[in-house]
Design a protein around this motif. Structure first.
Motif, PDB file in Angstrom:
ATOM      1  N   PRO A 119      -9.469   7.009  -3.433  1.00  0.00           N
ATOM      2  CA  PRO A 119      -9.475   5.525  -3.893  1.00  0.00           C
ATOM      3  C   PRO A 119      -8.766   4.727  -2.810  1.00  0.00           C
ATOM      4  N   ALA A 120      -7.217   4.909  -2.552  1.00  0.00           N
ATOM      5  CA  ALA A 120      -6.633   4.242  -1.638  1.00  0.00           C
ATOM      6  C   ALA A 120      -7.285   3.816  -0.453  1.00  0.00           C
ATOM      7  N   ARG A 121      -7.895   5.034   0.205  1.00  0.00           N
ATOM      8  CA  ARG A 121      -8.588   4.684   1.401  1.00  0.00           C
ATOM      9  C   ARG A 121      -9.592   3.658   1.434  1.00  0.00           C
ATOM     10  N   ALA A 122     -10.254   3.344   0.284  1.00  0.00           N
ATOM     11  CA  ALA A 122     -11.504   2.415   0.300  1.00  0.00           C
ATOM     12  C   ALA A 122     -10.860   1.194   0.185  1.00  0.00           C
ATOM     13  N   GLN A 123      -9.624   0.792  -0.261  1.00  0.00           N
ATOM     14  CA  GLN A 123      -9.066  -0.420  -0.090  1.00  0.00           C
ATOM     15  C   GLN A 123      -9.227  -1.247   0.887  1.00  0.00           C
ATOM     16  N   PHE A 124      -9.798  -2.660   0.634  1.00  0.00           N
ATOM     17  CA  PHE A 124      -9.678  -3.639   1.645  1.00  0.00           C
ATOM     18  C   PHE A 124     -10.753  -3.227   3.146  1.00  0.00           C
ATOM     19  N   ASN A 125     -11.776  -2.842   2.398  1.00  0.00           N
ATOM     20  CA  ASN A 125     -12.909  -2.574   3.528  1.00  0.00           C
ATOM     21  C   ASN A 125     -12.323  -1.333   4.271  1.00  0.00           C
ATOM     22  N   GLY A 126     -11.545  -0.168   3.715  1.00  0.00           N
ATOM     23  CA  GLY A 126     -11.492   0.909   4.360  1.00  0.00           C
ATOM     24  C   GLY A 126      -9.917   0.865   5.078  1.00  0.00           C
ATOM     25  N   ARG A 127      -9.414  -0.358   5.279  1.00  0.00           N
ATOM     26  CA  ARG A 127      -7.984  -0.573   6.016  1.00  0.00           C
ATOM     27  C   ARG A 127      -7.041  -0.162   5.069  1.00  0.00           C
ATOM     28  N   GLY A 128      -7.083  -0.116   3.880  1.00  0.00           N
ATOM     29  CA  GLY A 128      -5.993   0.355   3.018  1.00  0.00           C
ATOM     30  C   GLY A 128      -5.194  -0.922   2.590  1.00  0.00           C
ATOM     31  N   SER A 129      -4.105  -0.650   1.626  1.00  0.00           N
ATOM     32  CA  SER A 129      -3.404  -1.602   1.343  1.00  0.00           C
ATOM     33  C   SER A 129      -1.966  -1.668   2.242  1.00  0.00           C
ATOM     34  N   PHE A 130      -1.370  -2.820   2.540  1.00  0.00           N
ATOM     35  CA  PHE A 130      -0.176  -2.647   3.420  1.00  0.00           C
ATOM     36  C   PHE A 130       0.983  -3.317   2.190  1.00  0.00           C
ATOM     37  N   GLY A 131       0.424  -3.439   0.794  1.00  0.00           N
ATOM     38  CA  GLY A 131       1.377  -4.137   0.032  1.00  0.00           C
ATOM     39  C   GLY A 131       2.669  -3.300  -0.087  1.00  0.00           C
ATOM     40  N   ASN A 132       3.484  -3.854  -0.862  1.00  0.00           N
ATOM     41  CA  ASN A 132       4.981  -3.060  -1.134  1.00  0.00           C
ATOM     42  C   ASN A 132       4.966  -2.339  -2.312  1.00  0.00           C
ATOM     43  N   GLY A 133       3.647  -2.020  -3.074  1.00  0.00           N
ATOM     44  CA  GLY A 133       3.534  -1.297  -4.450  1.00  0.00           C
ATOM     45  C   GLY A 133       3.992   0.214  -4.022  1.00  0.00           C
ATOM     46  N   GLY A 134       3.886   0.907  -2.867  1.00  0.00           N
ATOM     47  CA  GLY A 134       4.375   1.900  -2.573  1.00  0.00           C
ATOM     48  C   GLY A 134       5.789   2.240  -2.193  1.00  0.00           C
ATOM     49  N   ALA A 135       6.382   1.345  -1.857  1.00  0.00           N
ATOM     50  CA  ALA A 135       7.761   0.986  -1.569  1.00  0.00           C
ATOM     51  C   ALA A 135       8.669   0.596  -2.821  1.00  0.00           C
ATOM     52  N   MET A 136       8.193  -0.212  -3.481  1.00  0.00           N
ATOM     53  CA  MET A 136       8.654  -0.628  -4.911  1.00  0.00           C
ATOM     54  C   MET A 136       9.083   0.677  -5.691  1.00  0.00           C
ATOM     55  N   ARG A 137       8.299   1.900  -5.686  1.00  0.00           N
ATOM     56  CA  ARG A 137       8.480   2.985  -6.718  1.00  0.00           C
ATOM     57  C   ARG A 137       9.007   4.258  -5.840  1.00  0.00           C
ATOM     58  N   ALA A 138       9.446   3.698  -4.497  1.00  0.00           N
ATOM     59  CA  ALA A 138       9.969   5.014  -3.683  1.00  0.00           C
ATOM     60  C   ALA A 138      11.305   5.699  -3.947  1.00  0.00           C
ATOM     61  N   ALA A 139      12.142   4.644  -4.697  1.00  0.00           N
ATOM     62  CA  ALA A 139      13.729   5.511  -4.764  1.00  0.00           C
ATOM     63  C   ALA A 139      13.677   6.877  -5.452  1.00  0.00           C
ATOM     64  N   PRO A 140      12.623   7.116  -6.306  1.00  0.00           N
ATOM     65  CA  PRO A 140      13.002   8.545  -7.118  1.00  0.00           C
ATOM     66  C   PRO A 140      12.926   9.600  -6.121  1.00  0.00           C
ATOM     67  N   PHE A 141      12.104   9.442  -5.012  1.00  0.00           N
ATOM     68  CA  PHE A 141      11.822  10.675  -3.995  1.00  0.00           C
ATOM     69  C   PHE A 141      13.230  10.875  -3.442  1.00  0.00           C
ATOM     70  N   ALA A 142      14.018   9.929  -3.199  1.00  0.00           N
ATOM     71  CA  ALA A 142      15.354  10.270  -2.676  1.00  0.00           C
ATOM     72  C   ALA A 142      16.276  10.952  -3.628  1.00  0.00           C
ATOM     73  N   LEU A 143      16.090  10.765  -4.860  1.00  0.00           N
ATOM     74  CA  LEU A 143      16.958  11.311  -5.652  1.00  0.00           C
ATOM     75  C   LEU A 143      16.294  12.847  -6.314  1.00  0.00           C
TER      76      LEU A 143
END
Ligand code: F2R
Ligand code: MG
Ligand code: MG
Length: 349
Positions: A119-143
């Motif tokens: 589903p993510a690959r289909a976003q924005f005509n196949g270009r994918g999202s460059f929004g910050n929605g992945g980054a905003m939830r990334a901190a727990p990976f470091a923990l």
């Protein structure tokens, strides 16, 4: 606390929630005078306003899914994390999600979905999202992962569940790296910290996919490295106006225009600043300064909060702020669980 102490884990997870909750007031505002920011923050000291009066938004809703998934599966499980994102969205769709990502989240809740990255690959005509929605939830990976290579790998994969453009998921990797290094006590001196981030991102961005996305979007060959060089130049200067920060780094919803900005906020606020109350410690300065930039305030304050919280630890966060924010106390409890998981993984358990 010392490197990777419990206090730093608690600080990172709780201050991320605070940034989201207090930043929601100004999200999308073009100009936010510092007096308004301080008024908003002072109102949190009013004891009658406790008990979670400020709701968290999508930033925290998704970070909570990441945390729960990492804890339940004792590591990264793409099916489980994707399912949690979908379920969280269908339960509480009104948390202020990005207009594009809601399509992905609806598809992620379909039980028959087998390739959870599709589903993510289909976003924005196949270009994918460059929004910050992945980054905003990334901190727990470091923990959750003590090993730097794991932090990079799983923060990237976790972001790809919704953001398949490299300018989206590489932002998540940068945010997780910044939290990872801050957790080790490596944020100060700031020049060394930035140099370390640049060295890591040189490697992350050294591939054809990134070069191709950057070319299409008319960005520098290694977009995040180029922005980190700008951060380094700005922190070298004794005076920088808010307008300059916005024009050099951005304050928008793209990961490229917000993750380096969040990192700058933390580094700029290591020292007292004229525009901020003398009574404020570094973490309070970071949150206040992030809000004064306007734009995507909840997300920039959430990301800056997580990095600053990993640096200063839980003791730096005013209790009155914690009491006002929905989900802050839960985050504190979960930080303890992630701390245990991190040391279990460090021992190879
Ligand atoms: N969405 C918001 N804020 C809007 C106001 C919400 C309001 N408070 C309300 O309640 O209604 N905030 C949240 O969204 C940001 C994270 O967004 P995410 O998850 O990255 O979403 P999406 O839809 O993937 O991307 C966001 C926008 O970026 C542009 N965009 C992304 N990729 C693009 C591409 N390849 N081509 C063109 N545009 C692209 C689009 O405008 C997307 O909608 C956080 O701020 C969070 O707090
Ligand atoms: Mg939000
Ligand atoms: Mg936002």
């Amino acid at each position: 606390g010392g490197p990777a102490s419990l206090s730093r884990f608690r600080g990172a997870l709780v201050a991320g929630v605070l940034g989201d909750c207090v930043g929601g007031e100004f999200e999308g505002a073009e100009e936010v005078p510092m007096e308004r920011v301080l008024q908003h923050l002072n109102s949190l000291d009013d004891e009658t306003k406790g008990n979670g009066i400020l709701d968290y938004s999508d930033d925290t809703a998704m970070a909570r899914c990441v945390v729960q998934s990492l804890l339940t599966r004792t590591g990264y499980d793409e099916q489980d994390m994707a399912r949690r994102f979908g379920k969280e969205f269908s339960t509480s769709p009104g948390r202020g999600y990005g207009s594009g990502v809601v399509q992905v989240l609806k598809k992620l809740s379909a039980p028959q979905l087998s390739d959870v990255y599709q589903p993510a690959r289909a976003q924005f005509n196949g270009r994918g999202s460059f929004g910050n929605g992945g980054a905003m939830r990334a901190a727990p990976f470091a923990l959750a992962f003590p090993d730097l290579a794991d932090v990079k790998r799983f923060a990237g994969l976790g972001a790809m569940l919704t953001h398949s453009c490299s300018l989206g998921y590489n932002g998540a990797i940068l945010q997780a790296l910044a939290v990872h290094l801050a957790l080790q006590g490596a944020l100060d001196p700031p020049q060394q910290f930035i140099n370390r981030l640049i060295a890591e991102m040189e490697e992350v961005e050294d591939n054809e996919v990134t070069r191709n996305d950057a070319r299409i979007l008319k960005e520098a060959e290694k977009p995040f490295c180029e922005r980190l060089h700008r951060v380094r130049d700005l922190i070298d200067r004794s005076k920088v106006s808010i307008e300059e920060v916005i024009s050099e780094l951005g304050n928008g919803v793209a990961a490229l225009h917000s993750v380096p900005t969040a990192i700058f906020c933390v580094l700029h606020c290591l020292q007292p600043r004229e525009c901020l109350p003398e009574s404020y410690g570094g973490l309070e300065r970071t949150i206040a300064y992030s809000l004064a930039l306007g734009g995507d305030t909840d997300t920039i304050a959430c990301m800056a909060g997580a990095i600053a919280g990993a640096h200063y630890g839980i003791e730096a966060i005013p209790q009155s702020w914690i009491k006002c924010c929905e989900g802050a106390e839960d985050a504190d409890v979960n930080a303890g669980r992630l701390h245990a998981l991190y040391y279990q993984s460090a021992k190879g358990g």
